[in-house]
Design a protein around this motif. Structure first.
Motif, PDB file in Angstrom:
ATOM      1  N   ASP A   9      45.045  45.684  35.295  1.00 37.72           N
ATOM      2  CA  ASP A   9      44.255  46.704  36.003  1.00 37.72           C
ATOM      3  C   ASP A   9      44.389  46.592  37.523  1.00 37.72           C
ATOM      4  OD1 ASP A   9      43.277  47.941  33.697  1.00 37.72           O
ATOM      5  OD2 ASP A   9      41.647  46.502  33.502  1.00 37.72           O
ATOM      6  N   GLY A  52      38.460  46.293  46.960  1.00 36.46           N
ATOM      7  CA  GLY A  52      38.282  46.873  45.635  1.00 36.46           C
ATOM      8  C   GLY A  52      39.102  48.113  45.373  1.00 36.46           C
ATOM      9  N   ASP A  60      36.838  48.369  36.147  1.00 37.87           N
ATOM     10  CA  ASP A  60      35.831  47.798  37.048  1.00 37.87           C
ATOM     11  C   ASP A  60      36.335  46.568  37.786  1.00 37.87           C
ATOM     12  OD1 ASP A  60      35.965  46.139  34.861  1.00 37.87           O
ATOM     13  OD2 ASP A  60      33.807  45.751  34.775  1.00 37.87           O
ATOM     14  N   ARG A  61      37.478  46.015  37.326  1.00 43.63           N
ATOM     15  CA  ARG A  61      38.020  44.837  37.994  1.00 43.63           C
ATOM     16  C   ARG A  61      39.508  44.704  37.697  1.00 43.63           C
ATOM     17  NH1 ARG A  61      34.465  40.402  35.109  1.00 43.63           N
ATOM     18  NH2 ARG A  61      33.045  42.182  35.195  1.00 43.63           N
ATOM     19  N   ARG A 101      37.025  42.995  42.203  1.00 49.98           N
ATOM     20  CA  ARG A 101      36.068  43.928  41.638  1.00 49.98           C
ATOM     21  C   ARG A 101      36.100  45.241  42.415  1.00 49.98           C
ATOM     22  NH1 ARG A 101      32.030  41.658  38.319  1.00 49.98           N
ATOM     23  NH2 ARG A 101      32.273  39.393  38.052  1.00 49.98           N
ATOM     24  N   ALA A 102      35.963  46.338  41.672  1.00 46.50           N
ATOM     25  CA  ALA A 102      35.897  47.635  42.338  1.00 46.50           C
ATOM     26  C   ALA A 102      34.679  47.686  43.257  1.00 46.50           C
ATOM     27  CB  ALA A 102      35.836  48.757  41.303  1.00 46.50           C
ATOM     28  N   GLU A 103      33.599  47.042  42.826  1.00 46.48           N
ATOM     29  CA  GLU A 103      32.385  46.916  43.628  1.00 46.48           C
ATOM     30  C   GLU A 103      31.861  45.497  43.468  1.00 46.48           C
ATOM     31  OE1 GLU A 103      29.517  49.856  42.630  1.00 46.48           O
ATOM     32  OE2 GLU A 103      30.836  51.561  43.036  1.00 46.48           O
TER      33      GLU A 103
END
Length: 215
Positions: A9, A52, A60-61, A101-103
């Motif tokens: 990802d 991110g 999400d990651r 992490r995206a956030e």
């Protein structure tokens, strides 16, 4: 050497695993297939800063992992660095992992133990040298430049002797600084006690205290 890698990802890569063999390994593919992203993923494991927005859309990651099995002088140097950083080698094998992490905050591990990006960078300097179209990263580091110069001059023995002498001098300086600090603390304590004694005398209590102790 680098023996295994997995990228999940990260940008356009959903999930990719690579098992590398000794010698030359070549990755080929059309433009946009993700070859450069595999190099970028390795750079992340070497302590490169990341945000991110490099996480694949919808995930999400992103996770990047690699396994190294160094040998010879590299293994010896790596063992010294891992001892200083608190990382335990597994029969000489090192597995590093970084999670973006995206956030939220990013995280990193070395052989299963949480670590810092700075530690990954220290380990990476010993394990990998990335060469791009416009730079060779190791040649930008003063330490590598000095090693090349010493090697060219055949001055490795003199270099090691100078390093040992410098280490002894630094240890002596540290010991001197400790003694100076201790002496200054003793002087401050003596000044305080002299001040207390002077205050007692000024208050006229000195004789009474002396008599009390004499009794």
């Amino acid at each position: 050497m680098l023996t295994e890698r997995r990228v999940r990802d990260l940008a356009v890569i959903a999930d990719a695993s690579l098992h590398l063999e000794p010698g030359l390994n070549v990755l080929t593919g059309e433009t946009g297939a993700g070859k450069s992203m595999l190099v970028d993923a390795l750079a992340l494991l070497l302590g490169e800063r990341a945000t991110g927005d490099r996480v694949r859309p919808g995930a999400d990651r992103a996770v990047v992992e690699a396994a190294f099995e160094p040998a010879g002088d590299t293994a010896t140097a790596l063992a010294a660095v891992t001892r200083e950083s608190g990382v335990e080698l597994d029969e000489g094998r090192l597995v590093v992992r970084r999670e973006l992490r995206a956030e939220g905050p990013n995280r990193a591990w070395a052989n299963g133990s949480p670590t810092t990006v700075a530690t990954l960078a220290d380990l990476g300097r010993l394990l990998v040298d990335l060469h791009g179209q416009h730079e060779a990263q190791s040649l930008l580091r003063p330490l590598a430049q000095r090693d090349l110069l010493d090697g060219f001059a055949g001055a490795e023995r003199e270099r090691d002797g100078a390093a040992a002498a410098f280490a002894e001098a630094r240890a002596a300086q540290d010991a001197e600084a400790t003694l100076v600090a201790r002496h200054a603390e003793i002087e401050r304590r003596a000044d305080y006690l002299r001040h207390v004694a002077q205050e007692i005398r000024a208050a006229g209590l000195y004789d009474e205290i002396w008599q009390a102790f004499a009794v």
